[in-house]
Design an enzyme around this catalytic site. Structure first.
Site, PDB file in Angstrom:
ATOM      1  N   LYS A  14      62.483   2.235 -56.694  1.00 58.82           N
ATOM      2  CA  LYS A  14      62.738   1.483 -57.925  1.00 58.82           C
ATOM      3  C   LYS A  14      63.760   2.230 -58.796  1.00 58.82           C
ATOM      4  O   LYS A  14      64.065   3.403 -58.531  1.00 58.82           O
ATOM      5  CB  LYS A  14      61.401   1.278 -58.654  1.00 58.82           C
ATOM      6  N   TYR A  54      58.898 -10.790 -56.992  1.00 56.93           N
ATOM      7  CA  TYR A  54      57.588 -10.654 -57.636  1.00 56.93           C
ATOM      8  C   TYR A  54      56.979 -12.009 -58.015  1.00 56.93           C
ATOM      9  O   TYR A  54      56.177 -12.075 -58.960  1.00 56.93           O
ATOM     10  CB  TYR A  54      57.708  -9.758 -58.876  1.00 56.93           C
ATOM     11  N   ASN A 117      56.288   3.318 -61.553  1.00 54.02           N
ATOM     12  CA  ASN A 117      55.645   3.951 -60.384  1.00 54.02           C
ATOM     13  C   ASN A 117      56.576   4.150 -59.188  1.00 54.02           C
ATOM     14  O   ASN A 117      56.124   4.319 -58.068  1.00 54.02           O
ATOM     15  CB  ASN A 117      54.339   3.229 -60.028  1.00 54.02           C
ATOM     16  N   HIS A 120      58.215   0.739 -54.240  1.00 49.46           N
ATOM     17  CA  HIS A 120      57.507  -0.468 -53.803  1.00 49.46           C
ATOM     18  C   HIS A 120      57.248  -0.398 -52.303  1.00 49.46           C
ATOM     19  O   HIS A 120      58.054   0.140 -51.558  1.00 49.46           O
ATOM     20  CB  HIS A 120      58.373  -1.708 -54.089  1.00 49.46           C
ATOM     21  N   GLU A 131      59.766 -10.431 -47.738  1.00 49.96           N
ATOM     22  CA  GLU A 131      60.584  -9.513 -48.541  1.00 49.96           C
ATOM     23  C   GLU A 131      61.823  -9.062 -47.757  1.00 49.96           C
ATOM     24  O   GLU A 131      62.916  -8.936 -48.316  1.00 49.96           O
ATOM     25  CB  GLU A 131      59.731  -8.313 -48.990  1.00 49.96           C
TER      26      GLU A 131
HETATM   27  P1  DAT Z   1      52.017  -2.724 -55.998  1.00 49.18           P
HETATM   28  O1  DAT Z   1      53.397  -2.335 -56.470  1.00 49.18           O
HETATM   29  O2  DAT Z   1      51.144  -1.525 -55.793  1.00 49.18           O
HETATM   30  O3  DAT Z   1      52.043  -3.650 -54.803  1.00 49.18           O
HETATM   31  P2  DAT Z   1      51.430  -5.079 -57.595  1.00 49.18           P
HETATM   32  O4  DAT Z   1      52.132  -5.856 -56.522  1.00 49.18           O
HETATM   33  O5  DAT Z   1      50.072  -5.530 -58.006  1.00 49.18           O
HETATM   34  O6  DAT Z   1      51.319  -3.544 -57.192  1.00 49.18           O
HETATM   35  O7  DAT Z   1      52.343  -5.044 -58.902  1.00 49.18           O
HETATM   36  C1  DAT Z   1      53.735  -4.892 -58.787  1.00 49.18           C
HETATM   37  C2  DAT Z   1      54.216  -3.924 -59.824  1.00 49.18           C
HETATM   38  O8  DAT Z   1      53.950  -4.456 -61.119  1.00 49.18           O
HETATM   39  C3  DAT Z   1      53.513  -2.567 -59.816  1.00 49.18           C
HETATM   40  O9  DAT Z   1      54.066  -1.670 -58.871  1.00 49.18           O
HETATM   41  C4  DAT Z   1      53.717  -2.111 -61.208  1.00 49.18           C
HETATM   42  C5  DAT Z   1      53.659  -3.392 -62.011  1.00 49.18           C
HETATM   43  N1  DAT Z   1      52.305  -3.571 -62.547  1.00 49.18           N
HETATM   44  C6  DAT Z   1      51.195  -3.961 -61.875  1.00 49.18           C
HETATM   45  N2  DAT Z   1      50.133  -3.993 -62.672  1.00 49.18           N
HETATM   46  C7  DAT Z   1      50.587  -3.640 -63.898  1.00 49.18           C
HETATM   47  C8  DAT Z   1      49.982  -3.473 -65.167  1.00 49.18           C
HETATM   48  N3  DAT Z   1      48.685  -3.695 -65.357  1.00 49.18           N
HETATM   49  N4  DAT Z   1      50.767  -3.071 -66.196  1.00 49.18           N
HETATM   50  C9  DAT Z   1      52.088  -2.834 -66.024  1.00 49.18           C
HETATM   51  N5  DAT Z   1      52.718  -2.974 -64.857  1.00 49.18           N
HETATM   52  C10 DAT Z   1      51.983  -3.357 -63.803  1.00 49.18           C
HETATM   53 MG    MG Z   2      52.748  -5.564 -54.602  1.00 53.69          MG
END
Ligand code: DAT
Ligand code: MG
Length: 153
Positions: A14, A54, A117, A120, A131
């Site tokens: 990212k 997303y 974080n 991805h 994707e």
């Molecule tokens: P991942 O990236 O572990 O697959 P995800 O698909 O649920 O997680 O969410 C995509 C991204 O969105 C994640 O890497 C960071 C952001 N995100 C998820 N939950 C969040 C939250 N509660 N607050 C802020 N950002 C969040």
């Molecule tokens: Mg995800």
């Protein structure tokens, strides 16, 4: 079922991972684990493209901030291939919230905040294929990986 040594996952450093100089470290982890790199590019994605990536999260309160962050700079888009690439990629990534990411994982070693974080990884084989199509409409690169005989049974 026979093991699928050619499972593919979409991994993306990212914008914060790029800015923090973690691209090489993240690539090195996938390389040394035994995965085969079959696509890679640096791309500054548009908000529209990121909204497709997303799409499952549309409607979440953090969605607008997530798109803005992801569009704030270039990302490194990659496809890695190997045995259980999706699940192993997720375990190498660590939990979504770095608070819960074990040390030794990418997020557990380099991140503190869920909204920053750094990397991805696809969460299912089906989503990985979607994707990969979204980020690499031109396709991936086919070549022989000479280490394969030393990595797979
Ligand atoms: P991942 O990236 O572990 O697959 P995800 O698909 O649920 O997680 O969410 C995509 C991204 O969105 C994640 O890497 C960071 C952001 N995100 C998820 N939950 C969040 C939250 N509660 N607050 C802020 N950002 C969040
Ligand atoms: Mg995800």
């Amino acid at each position: 079922m026979a093991p699928n040594n050619a499972e593919r996952t979409y991994i993306m450093v990212k914008p914060d991972g790029v800015q923090r100089g973690l691209v090489g470290n993240i690539i090195a982890r996938f390389e040394s684990r035994g995965f085969k790199l079959i696509a890679l590019k640096l791309v500054h994605a548009t908000p529209e493209h990121l909204e497709l990536h997303y799409a499952d999260l549309k409607g979440k309160p953090f969605f607008p901030g997530l798109i803005k962050y992801m569009a704030s700079g270039p990302v490194v888009a990659m496809v890695w291939e190997g045995l259980d690439a999706v699940k192993t990629g997720r375990s190498m990534l660590g939990a979504t919230n770095p608070l819960a990411s074990a040390p030794g994982t990418i997020r557990g070693d380099f991140a503190l905040a869920v909204g920053r974080n750094i990397c991805h990884g696809s969460d299912s084989v089906e989503n990985a294929e979607k994707e990969i199509k979204l980020w690499f409409p031109e396709g991936v690169v086919q070549y022989e990986h000479n280490q394969a005989a030393w990595i797979f049974e």
